[in-house]
Scaffold this active site. Sequence first.
Site, PDB file in Angstrom:
ATOM      1  N   GLU A  32      12.244  46.482-156.679  1.00  0.00           N
ATOM      2  CA  GLU A  32      11.440  46.107-155.477  1.00  0.00           C
ATOM      3  C   GLU A  32      10.329  46.925-155.524  1.00  0.00           C
ATOM      4  O   GLU A  32      10.331  47.939-156.036  1.00  0.00           O
ATOM      5  CB  GLU A  32      12.219  46.852-154.304  1.00  0.00           C
ATOM      6  CG  GLU A  32      11.687  47.782-152.457  1.00  0.00           C
ATOM      7  CD  GLU A  32      10.818  46.571-152.138  1.00  0.00           C
ATOM      8  OE1 GLU A  32      11.872  45.429-151.543  1.00  0.00           O
ATOM      9  OE2 GLU A  32      10.060  46.320-152.014  1.00  0.00           O
ATOM     10  N   GLU A  34       8.197  48.227-153.097  1.00  0.00           N
ATOM     11  CA  GLU A  34       7.507  48.874-152.346  1.00  0.00           C
ATOM     12  C   GLU A  34       8.850  49.686-151.424  1.00  0.00           C
ATOM     13  O   GLU A  34       8.293  50.944-151.624  1.00  0.00           O
ATOM     14  CB  GLU A  34       7.051  47.827-150.673  1.00  0.00           C
ATOM     15  CG  GLU A  34       5.757  48.900-149.820  1.00  0.00           C
ATOM     16  CD  GLU A  34       5.256  47.694-149.146  1.00  0.00           C
ATOM     17  OE1 GLU A  34       4.941  46.958-148.644  1.00  0.00           O
ATOM     18  OE2 GLU A  34       5.172  48.960-147.859  1.00  0.00           O
ATOM     19  N   GLY A  37      14.514  48.418-147.702  1.00  0.00           N
ATOM     20  CA  GLY A  37      14.812  48.173-147.161  1.00  0.00           C
ATOM     21  C   GLY A  37      14.083  47.210-146.162  1.00  0.00           C
ATOM     22  O   GLY A  37      13.704  46.064-145.303  1.00  0.00           O
ATOM     23  N   GLY A  38      13.012  46.586-146.930  1.00  0.00           N
ATOM     24  CA  GLY A  38      11.542  45.511-147.066  1.00  0.00           C
ATOM     25  C   GLY A  38      10.901  46.168-145.297  1.00  0.00           C
ATOM     26  O   GLY A  38      11.148  46.597-144.958  1.00  0.00           O
ATOM     27  N   CYS A  40      11.921  44.648-142.870  1.00  0.00           N
ATOM     28  CA  CYS A  40      12.836  44.652-141.533  1.00  0.00           C
ATOM     29  C   CYS A  40      12.951  46.139-141.093  1.00  0.00           C
ATOM     30  O   CYS A  40      12.323  47.008-140.098  1.00  0.00           O
ATOM     31  CB  CYS A  40      13.735  44.538-141.675  1.00  0.00           C
ATOM     32  SG  CYS A  40      14.775  44.279-140.513  1.00  0.00           S
ATOM     33  N   GLU A 206      -2.721  32.777-126.649  1.00  0.00           N
ATOM     34  CA  GLU A 206      -1.491  31.579-126.549  1.00  0.00           C
ATOM     35  C   GLU A 206      -2.260  30.378-126.604  1.00  0.00           C
ATOM     36  O   GLU A 206      -2.771  29.901-125.951  1.00  0.00           O
ATOM     37  CB  GLU A 206      -0.055  31.786-126.434  1.00  0.00           C
ATOM     38  CG  GLU A 206       1.486  31.090-126.726  1.00  0.00           C
ATOM     39  CD  GLU A 206       1.838  30.743-127.497  1.00  0.00           C
ATOM     40  OE1 GLU A 206       2.026  31.801-128.526  1.00  0.00           O
ATOM     41  OE2 GLU A 206       1.236  29.861-128.304  1.00  0.00           O
ATOM     42  N   ASP A 313      12.787  34.820-145.262  1.00  0.00           N
ATOM     43  CA  ASP A 313      11.881  34.664-145.527  1.00  0.00           C
ATOM     44  C   ASP A 313      11.177  33.710-146.089  1.00  0.00           C
ATOM     45  O   ASP A 313      10.731  32.434-145.987  1.00  0.00           O
ATOM     46  CB  ASP A 313      10.956  35.656-144.844  1.00  0.00           C
ATOM     47  CG  ASP A 313      11.159  36.001-143.181  1.00  0.00           C
ATOM     48  OD1 ASP A 313      11.979  35.693-143.035  1.00  0.00           O
ATOM     49  OD2 ASP A 313      10.671  37.464-143.176  1.00  0.00           O
ATOM     50  N   ALA A 321      15.684  38.957-139.597  1.00  0.00           N
ATOM     51  CA  ALA A 321      16.497  39.352-140.485  1.00  0.00           C
ATOM     52  C   ALA A 321      17.959  38.981-140.979  1.00  0.00           C
ATOM     53  O   ALA A 321      18.618  38.992-142.020  1.00  0.00           O
ATOM     54  CB  ALA A 321      16.334  41.048-139.990  1.00  0.00           C
ATOM     55  N   HIS A 445      34.504  44.495-115.225  1.00  0.00           N
ATOM     56  CA  HIS A 445      33.889  45.167-114.205  1.00  0.00           C
ATOM     57  C   HIS A 445      33.430  46.288-113.719  1.00  0.00           C
ATOM     58  O   HIS A 445      34.842  46.743-114.668  1.00  0.00           O
ATOM     59  CB  HIS A 445      34.467  44.125-112.859  1.00  0.00           C
ATOM     60  CG  HIS A 445      34.012  43.790-111.410  1.00  0.00           C
ATOM     61  ND1 HIS A 445      32.675  43.862-111.518  1.00  0.00           N
ATOM     62  CD2 HIS A 445      33.983  45.215-110.690  1.00  0.00           C
ATOM     63  CE1 HIS A 445      32.434  44.138-110.196  1.00  0.00           C
ATOM     64  NE2 HIS A 445      33.014  44.943-110.371  1.00  0.00           N
TER      65      HIS A 445
HETATM   66  P1  NAD Z   1       5.889  33.548-134.229  1.00  0.00           P
HETATM   67  O1  NAD Z   1       5.738  32.056-135.298  1.00  0.00           O
HETATM   68  O2  NAD Z   1       7.085  33.274-133.230  1.00  0.00           O
HETATM   69  O3  NAD Z   1       4.888  33.174-133.082  1.00  0.00           O
HETATM   70  C1  NAD Z   1       3.388  33.397-133.278  1.00  0.00           C
HETATM   71  C2  NAD Z   1       2.908  32.487-131.828  1.00  0.00           C
HETATM   72  O4  NAD Z   1       1.384  32.101-132.006  1.00  0.00           O
HETATM   73  C3  NAD Z   1       3.352  31.291-131.091  1.00  0.00           C
HETATM   74  O5  NAD Z   1       3.519  30.980-130.323  1.00  0.00           O
HETATM   75  C4  NAD Z   1       2.132  30.537-131.655  1.00  0.00           C
HETATM   76  O6  NAD Z   1       1.870  28.830-130.800  1.00  0.00           O
HETATM   77  C5  NAD Z   1       0.641  31.182-131.327  1.00  0.00           C
HETATM   78  N1  NAD Z   1      -0.706  30.757-132.090  1.00  0.00           N
HETATM   79  C6  NAD Z   1      -0.572  29.915-133.687  1.00  0.00           C
HETATM   80  N2  NAD Z   1      -1.567  30.151-133.565  1.00  0.00           N
HETATM   81  C7  NAD Z   1      -2.573  30.612-132.239  1.00  0.00           C
HETATM   82  C8  NAD Z   1      -3.843  30.494-132.713  1.00  0.00           C
HETATM   83  N3  NAD Z   1      -5.082  30.256-133.173  1.00  0.00           N
HETATM   84  N4  NAD Z   1      -4.262  30.982-131.143  1.00  0.00           N
HETATM   85  C9  NAD Z   1      -3.577  31.471-130.248  1.00  0.00           C
HETATM   86  N5  NAD Z   1      -2.012  31.345-130.307  1.00  0.00           N
HETATM   87  C10 NAD Z   1      -1.668  31.489-131.902  1.00  0.00           C
HETATM   88  O7  NAD Z   1       5.538  34.243-134.621  1.00  0.00           O
HETATM   89  P2  NAD Z   1       4.848  35.901-134.629  1.00  0.00           P
HETATM   90  O8  NAD Z   1       5.009  36.677-133.637  1.00  0.00           O
HETATM   91  O9  NAD Z   1       4.119  35.972-135.728  1.00  0.00           O
HETATM   92  O10 NAD Z   1       6.462  36.253-135.578  1.00  0.00           O
HETATM   93  C11 NAD Z   1       6.744  35.413-137.163  1.00  0.00           C
HETATM   94  C12 NAD Z   1       8.152  35.468-137.115  1.00  0.00           C
HETATM   95  O11 NAD Z   1       8.676  37.192-137.317  1.00  0.00           O
HETATM   96  C13 NAD Z   1       9.410  34.814-135.957  1.00  0.00           C
HETATM   97  O12 NAD Z   1       9.428  33.793-136.739  1.00  0.00           O
HETATM   98  C14 NAD Z   1       9.807  35.558-135.373  1.00  0.00           C
HETATM   99  O13 NAD Z   1      11.202  34.737-134.965  1.00  0.00           O
HETATM  100  C15 NAD Z   1      10.212  36.599-136.245  1.00  0.00           C
HETATM  101  N6  NAD Z   1      10.314  38.268-136.022  1.00  0.00           N
HETATM  102  C16 NAD Z   1      11.882  38.760-134.654  1.00  0.00           C
HETATM  103  C17 NAD Z   1      11.370  39.484-134.271  1.00  0.00           C
HETATM  104  C18 NAD Z   1      12.357  39.868-134.077  1.00  0.00           C
HETATM  105  O14 NAD Z   1      14.087  39.529-133.963  1.00  0.00           O
HETATM  106  N7  NAD Z   1      12.586  40.997-131.995  1.00  0.00           N
HETATM  107  C19 NAD Z   1      10.120  40.222-134.032  1.00  0.00           C
HETATM  108  C20 NAD Z   1       9.465  40.074-134.841  1.00  0.00           C
HETATM  109  C21 NAD Z   1       9.312  38.794-135.444  1.00  0.00           C
END
Ligand code: NAD
Length: 466
Positions: A32, A34, A37-38, A40, A206, A313, A321, A445
């Site tokens: 590792e 860094e 736990g990486g 996450c 978005e 990933d 994760a 319930h």
């Molecule tokens: P994501 O790919 O889930 O979302 C990125 C969003 O950005 C998408 O909706 C996309 O359409 C949008 N986008 C892309 N380019 C754009 C642009 N130029 N302008 C505007 N919008 C744009 O990625 P993320 O949110 O960065 O997360 C990365 C990964 O990590 C994902 O796979 C996510 O599931 C995972 N993650 C999971 C959790 C969790 O389980 N709670 C939390 C954080 C991240």
Amino acid sequence: MEFDLVIIGAGPGGYVAAIRASQLGMKVAIVEREALGGVCLNWGCIPTKALLKSGDLYETLSHLEDYGLSVTGRSYDFTKVIERSRGVSKQLSAGVAFLMKKHKITVIEGTAKLEKSTPAPKIVVALKAGGTCTIQAKSVILATGARARVIEAAGLLPDGERIWSYREAMVPKSAPKRLLVIGSGAIGIEFASFYRSLGSEVTVIEALDRILPVEDEEVSTAAKKAFERRGLAFRVGAKVVKLAKTAKGVVVDLEVGGKAERLEADIAIVAVGITGNVENLGLEALGVKVDRGHVVTNVHSATSVAGLYAIGDVAGPPWLAHKASHEGVHCVEHLAGQKPANLTAPIPGCTYANPQVASVGQTEAQAKAAGHEVRVGRFPFRVNGKAIAAGETEGFVKTVFDAKTGALLGAHLIGAEVTEMIQGFAIAMTLEATEAELMATVFPHPTLSEAMHESVLDAYGRALHL
Ligand code: NAD
């Protein structure tokens, strides 16, 4: 040094694979560069949940009168909010160190590179403490994770000062007054939710036509409405032409529905996806197949090179994760000649915003596109007794069934605690439960989970409380 297995990367993919390998009697090392736990544990899942807890509690204080309570002098100490989050990460990373010791796993602090060898590539580690060491193992697992995607041409390039990636967004000195969040996936929405709860004016941008676009359309729509009620603003279908720094903040030029629009703020968070850490590992020289930033693997996580595996990933979506851990366990059990963990089990996804979003399996649209005739059930929390008692009536449970077989194809939830509830449906899908078995299950319930039962009943015209 010689080992049965060397794992590169100690995130939830790598460290879990190491523990399972040790349980199976392998001599294991993990490298590792860094922190154990990486991402996450140190910069993702865990510290954000600590931040969100602080934010949710603070926001709850603003409507305590709903519960017959009051406080005076609501305030927060941002430094302490961040310190708590860092402390939680530190505690868990120390926990991983303890687990490595307990399972007699050799932890090597440094940066690994692969070189050609048999039966698996050998590993040369540039040690953190200085110098190098070379390790030969029977098998090598790459679990190097991923990092934030940048789009340089549009200025979506964190500078650590006013344009943040998730890393800077987790440890700033203060909460921005005006915040732009670019991307409405889990990362963007969780930070938007956190900073809004502390009072920031937040606008989420978005590119696609709805937020949380991987979720079922009805959930996306409900989430947007719920977030808007909390004061979050959205621009969907918005193409970022250019994000730039100004003297005092940031400015973004957008194209929304063919029209140009300009937004200004103090800080921007870039959350437009992630890309695998495939660089500087010597993969090219070895001839490892890489596709769009991810190592190509087969069902047992084997790469195109003998003895080399990749999980989590770095091996591609879904970037979660729990998917990494599950793949790690499967890969190691396969290496040990066991019947490995089931890789076809559905993988739930969760977003820990306020309200929370959770899902497993196919959306209604995906199920129809896959040729299923569907039966859909819905049940809102606003008529669930526990939700009303708790003052948490936002959201619903939606279930999607195959009309012919009664197989549960997907479940889509929005509301309080749904990230805990989704596991019920994940178990049901893994056990290939049908509607009849779900209907015959007794739900306690009063619980929010009764809405899960009612959603199933509703799909078959039998809901009791609608
Ligand atoms: P994501 O790919 O889930 O979302 C990125 C969003 O950005 C998408 O909706 C996309 O359409 C949008 N986008 C892309 N380019 C754009 C642009 N130029 N302008 C505007 N919008 C744009 O990625 P993320 O949110 O960065 O997360 C990365 C990964 O990590 C994902 O796979 C996510 O599931 C995972 N993650 C999971 C959790 C969790 O389980 N709670 C939390 C954080 C991240």
